[in-house]
Structures are given as C-alpha cells and as structure tokens.
Scaffold this motif. Sequence first.
Motif, PDB file in Angstrom:
ATOM      1  N   ASN A  65       4.332   8.641   0.403  1.00 11.61           N
ATOM      2  CA  ASN A  65       3.151   9.347   0.467  1.00 11.61           C
ATOM      3  C   ASN A  65       3.461  10.572   0.968  1.00 11.61           C
ATOM      4  O   ASN A  65       4.456  10.950   1.882  1.00 11.61           O
ATOM      5  CB  ASN A  65       2.338   8.402   1.316  1.00 11.61           C
ATOM      6  N   LYS A  75       1.031  12.222  10.843  1.00 10.48           N
ATOM      7  CA  LYS A  75       1.358  13.301   9.818  1.00 10.48           C
ATOM      8  C   LYS A  75       1.793  14.470  10.349  1.00 10.48           C
ATOM      9  O   LYS A  75       1.464  14.693  11.409  1.00 10.48           O
ATOM     10  CB  LYS A  75       0.457  13.596   8.505  1.00 10.48           C
ATOM     11  N   GLU A 123      -7.103   7.126  -1.559  1.00 11.25           N
ATOM     12  CA  GLU A 123      -8.083   8.478  -1.396  1.00 11.25           C
ATOM     13  C   GLU A 123      -9.580   7.717  -1.378  1.00 11.25           C
ATOM     14  O   GLU A 123      -9.848   6.693  -1.526  1.00 11.25           O
ATOM     15  CB  GLU A 123      -7.729   9.303  -2.527  1.00 11.25           C
ATOM     16  N   TYR A 138       1.002  -1.298   0.141  1.00  9.69           N
ATOM     17  CA  TYR A 138      -0.091  -0.051  -0.038  1.00  9.69           C
ATOM     18  C   TYR A 138       0.799   1.344  -0.130  1.00  9.69           C
ATOM     19  O   TYR A 138       1.662   1.218   0.696  1.00  9.69           O
ATOM     20  CB  TYR A 138      -0.828   0.093   1.364  1.00  9.69           C
ATOM     21  N   HIS A 139       0.570   2.315  -0.897  1.00  6.03           N
ATOM     22  CA  HIS A 139       1.098   3.525  -0.784  1.00  6.03           C
ATOM     23  C   HIS A 139       0.309   4.763  -0.182  1.00  6.03           C
ATOM     24  O   HIS A 139       0.738   5.253   0.927  1.00  6.03           O
ATOM     25  CB  HIS A 139       1.648   3.793  -2.213  1.00  6.03           C
ATOM     26  N   HIS A 140      -0.825   4.706  -0.768  1.00  2.00           N
ATOM     27  CA  HIS A 140      -1.870   5.573  -0.148  1.00  2.00           C
ATOM     28  C   HIS A 140      -3.154   5.469  -0.485  1.00  2.00           C
ATOM     29  O   HIS A 140      -3.334   4.664  -1.667  1.00  2.00           O
ATOM     30  CB  HIS A 140      -1.360   7.162  -0.437  1.00  2.00           C
TER      31      HIS A 140
END
Length: 356
Positions: free
Chosen positions: A180, A261, A160, A156-158
Amino acid sequence: METKLFNQKAVVFSEIVPQMERLYENQLGLNFSQRFCSCKGISPKASYSSISNNSYQSKEASKFASESYFRRINGTNGGISNLWSREIMVLDAIDDEYGGVVVDPEKLPSNPNSFAFILRSSLSHWKMEGKQGVWLKLPVERADLVPIAVKEGFEYHHAERGYVMMTYWIPEGPSMLPGNASHQVGVGGFVINEKNEVLVVQEKHCGPAFIDLWKIPTGFILESEEIFTGVVREVKEETGIDTEFIEVIAFRHVHNVAFEKSDLFFICMLRPLSTQIKVDDLEIQAAKWMPLVEFVEQPLIQEDCMFKKVIDICIARLGKRYCGLFSHQLVSKFDGKPSTLYYNVMETHNSNCIGE
C-alpha cells in the motif's frame, strides 16, 4: 507434456466437482449423481424430487445457473481425453502487470454462497494457469463478501471510503505484490506581499501549545493533484487569497506520523494575486497579513529548529541568496505519462534568485 497437463486438470476437477455438489446439495437442496461418459465427460445430474414443493429453492437453483458473473472455461486442450471436457466457472478478471489478475468488482456474484464456490473454483483455475497474485476489490455494499475472502486466504491491502482491496498470492513464499502507499504528502504556502507581509493563519483544531501560533497555510495534496496546484488550492481554501506558484523552497521527510505512514511536506513560495482575506470557518480560527519581522520573532518559531530553518531559507530566497526548485513538465517514454520534475537551474541571467 499432455500427461502433465492431464494430471493438472485432474487435480483441479477433483477439487471443483465435490465443491459444486456440496453447494447444490447443502445450499440449494438438490441431490446429485455423477454420470461418467467418455464422450461427454462428468455430467452432474440433478434430481429435483426433494424440492418439488419448495419454490424458493427452485428459484435459487435457477438463479445460480443463470447468473452471468463468471466466465465458463472449457476444460479440454488439444489431444487431452474428453473425459475431462467440462466448463469451469471463473470470476471475470483481467491480467495485471505483475503476472496476476484483477477481478472485475462490477461482476461479482450477488449471492455469498455462489461467490464462495466461484472464488474457490477461480483460485484453482488461476493456480493451474500459473498466475501470481489476485486483486479483489470489494465495494462497501458488498462487505458481506469480506469474511468469505478472508477464509479463502485473502489479505487486506488497503481501504478507501467506498471499498476494500484484498490480495491473494498464489505461489509459495512471501508475496511479491506491491504494498500500500507508504506516504502522505503535505504542502505549506509561504506567501509574502510587496509590503513584506506574510500571509498567516491560526488553526481551529490544534494542540494547546500551538493555539497562539501564527503559521503559514498548510494542507494535504489530493489524489492526482500536483504539488504546485495543491498548495495554491490550500491557500485559497483557507484564506481566500489567490496566488501564483513560484518554486519549492525545501521539503521535509519524517516517518511514523499518521497511521504509521511517512510524511513528505513541501514548503512552497507563492506570489499573492489578491489581498482580501476570507477565512475558512471550518478549519481556520483567524488569518491576516503579518509583518515578516513580527512573524519571525514568534517564540515558537525561534525555539523550534525546524521552523527557524524554514524561515531562514525563505528569507535567504527573498534576498536572492538561495534558489528553490522550479516545476518543469515532462513526458517520460518509460510510462508515457506527463510528469512534473522539480529542479534548480543556476544561470547568471536568472534574476529571480541570483543577486546582481
């Protein structure tokens, strides 16, 4: 050189041919026998006798053979023996700027079994070509393909709202693909009118300690949105007040906030262009024009070093003892894209922030 390329192709075909046979035999009910020919290469020959009474499997076989979601790559190259003349099925993709490929999400196989086979074939082909990484964007309606990609080694990268992005690093060693997004960007609008009143709000959804706090309007920047347009939009949405961006007063940088984040928060000074307040009932409990002195004297402002410093800077700016960062539109030859550079120019004739 030709011998090396011959060996590479032999490895690829040795992986692909058994996979194709198993797929047809196990999923489509076909039986295969290989026929080797020096002029036509390896030619899988199907026997349909075992499915002559199964119309469903016949339709699946026809569908698999006729779908146009992959490119057919001829397996010959110059003087290489025609023994390996063969079409390799590869997912439609374009080269990226990192030496890898980006798979076309609109041309993915409709059948998960077909996708599994073509994906394995594609990875073998891209490995032989010396590609670096693979970007695989799976729309939400194709979520059934995610477990297949994971099984093949994709990560998995990102994600939406409408898709999940997955990546595969082909060479040995750690992935060199960019990670990401690491930050979220917020803005706060310090709006003060000619009566020395600050536009303030009370939020509907906040912690118990902040229920009575009157604060400046804040929010998050949208994708492809400038800081100076985003803060004007947020103030308008929360209070109904039209404003004009003046400058960035200061910004805060903090880590491990939402979803681990980092957070960049820009405090901007704005000039009001209207006076009539219209509260956003979804987010805002109340909004009003509050005298600056009353705003500063709030206990939560006085007790918090961050809040107090921000207000001190804003007051210094109003007294022309401080200059913020103005926005300047530039285009860099590095990427050819328009950018906004925020910087300060100390000039004696700049009466906006230099006392006379």
